[in-house]
Design a protein around this motif. Structure first.
Motif, PDB file in Angstrom:
ATOM      1  N   TYR A  67       0.810  -1.128   0.008  1.00 25.68           N
ATOM      2  CA  TYR A  67       0.088   0.140   0.087  1.00 25.68           C
ATOM      3  C   TYR A  67       0.782   1.134  -0.010  1.00 25.68           C
ATOM      4  O   TYR A  67       1.642   1.553   1.128  1.00 25.68           O
ATOM      5  N   VAL A  90      -4.600  -1.187  -3.732  1.00 25.99           N
ATOM      6  CA  VAL A  90      -3.931  -2.059  -2.759  1.00 25.99           C
ATOM      7  C   VAL A  90      -3.762  -3.320  -3.682  1.00 25.99           C
ATOM      8  O   VAL A  90      -4.293  -3.704  -4.561  1.00 25.99           O
ATOM      9  N   LYS A 142      -7.610   2.427  -6.051  1.00 26.65           N
ATOM     10  CA  LYS A 142      -8.111   3.500  -5.000  1.00 26.65           C
ATOM     11  C   LYS A 142      -9.232   3.613  -5.263  1.00 26.65           C
ATOM     12  O   LYS A 142     -10.159   3.573  -4.343  1.00 26.65           O
ATOM     13  N   VAL A 158      -9.171  -0.227   3.271  1.00 27.85           N
ATOM     14  CA  VAL A 158      -8.203  -1.132   2.325  1.00 27.85           C
ATOM     15  C   VAL A 158      -8.530  -2.246   2.372  1.00 27.85           C
ATOM     16  O   VAL A 158      -8.566  -2.684   1.070  1.00 27.85           O
ATOM     17  N   SER A 167     -14.385  -4.220   2.124  1.00 26.41           N
ATOM     18  CA  SER A 167     -13.232  -3.818   1.033  1.00 26.41           C
ATOM     19  C   SER A 167     -13.485  -4.922  -0.207  1.00 26.41           C
ATOM     20  O   SER A 167     -13.928  -6.008   0.393  1.00 26.41           O
ATOM     21  N   ASP A 179      -7.362   3.410   6.252  1.00 23.74           N
ATOM     22  CA  ASP A 179      -6.486   4.532   6.211  1.00 23.74           C
ATOM     23  C   ASP A 179      -7.225   5.650   6.657  1.00 23.74           C
ATOM     24  O   ASP A 179      -8.219   5.852   6.321  1.00 23.74           O
TER      25      ASP A 179
END
Length: 290
Positions: A67, A90, A142, A158, A167, A179
């Motif tokens: 990342y 990621v 992203k 993430v 996610s 994050d």
């Protein structure tokens, strides 16, 4: 500081021609949830004589998660995957029974100029029943990650699940990686939002947890049920890692993670004998450390 929390300082480690700050593992705590390894790269500048060139090396029993916050890296692995890693995306390589890969400064940044690099490389141990699955690689841009704002904080999920979101990254056990950035000083309530153990990593700024200050380059480890709220100073950037611990102990040798010491010995022998799958078109080889 209460006995159920640990404060960890980054420790400098050399990975070839590049220094990183290692946060996990350390002597008193080998894992946080299924997270086995957290390296902080940079912030630094790359350029002539200081490119990232991590030659071909192996993994078993884990997924690597890259990342980036700044800069770019080129990933190639023995599944045939080739991916330019960019900030905020990621990248998740699952080794299973065995994979080899390289990480390098991309060709377009080897032009004599200087470029920033800053990010985290993370290992997630696989559950025992998944340790020998087939290798794979997944890249999630992203824009495809859950992102939202809350009281002036910007949050990105993430990996895994948290705050009622999930996610799209395919993971193998209950975990989370978030994050979080704030402009003004703020307050983050995690009660009931995240489950398991938690590592609070301060990228920039400062966090106060039950009167305990955690600053840049530090990590606080706790259980989510003991960690209900965090006070964030202005202009703070955090990463939160964690999840449910795996049931069995994990053994770690070099780039190998396994619930079996015998399996690690087999991986060592296989790498010495050059019996791992190889990155297509790459004949580099990092020897097993003795």
């Amino acid at each position: 500081m209460t006995n159920n929390k640990m404060l960890v300082e980054e420790r400098s480690r050399d990975i070839g021609n590049f220094l990183v700050g290692r946060l996990l593992p350390f002597r008193r705590k080998r894992q946080v949830g299924p997270f086995t390894f957290i390296d902080h790269m940079g912030p630094s500048v790359i350029g002539p004589g200081n490119y990232i060139d991590v030659d071909q090396h192996p993994h078993i029993g884990l997924s690597t998660l890259t990342y980036l916050l700044e800069g770019e890296m080129e990933h190639k692995d023995s599944t045939g995957a080739e991916q330019l890693i960019t900030p905020g995306s990621v990248n998740f390589m699952t080794s299973g029974y065995g994979v080899a890969h390289t990480e390098r400064t991309p060709p377009h940044q080897r032009d004599g100029g200087s470029y920033p690099i800053h990010g985290y490389q993370v290992w997630v141990a696989l559950p025992k029943e998944k340790e020998e699955i087939a290798p794979s690689f997944v890249h999630i841009p992203k824009a495809d990650l859950p992102q939202w704002e809350d009281k002036g904080m910007k949050l990105t999920l993430v990996a895994g699940e948290g705050f009622g979101r999930k996610s799209p990254l395919p993971v193998y056990s209950p975990l989370f990686m978030l994050d979080i950035k704030t402009g003004k000083s703020n307050h983050l309530d995690i009660k009931g939002q995240l489950k398991g153990e938690i590592a609070i990593v301060v990228v920039k700024g400062e966090v106060i947890s039950d009167g305990q200050k955690v600053g840049q380059g530090q990590m606080l480890i706790a259980k989510t049920e003991d960690e209900c709220c965090l006070d964030l100073a202005a202009d703070t950037h955090l990463l939160l890692f964690g999840g449910q611990p795996l049931e069995e102990e994990r053994f770690l040798y070099w780039n190998f993670v396994s619930s079996s010491k015998d399996r690690i010995e087999q991986a060592k022998a296989d790498w010495r004998a050059k019996e791992f799958p190889a990155v297509p078109g790459d004949d580099t080889y990092i020897a097993l450390p003795e």
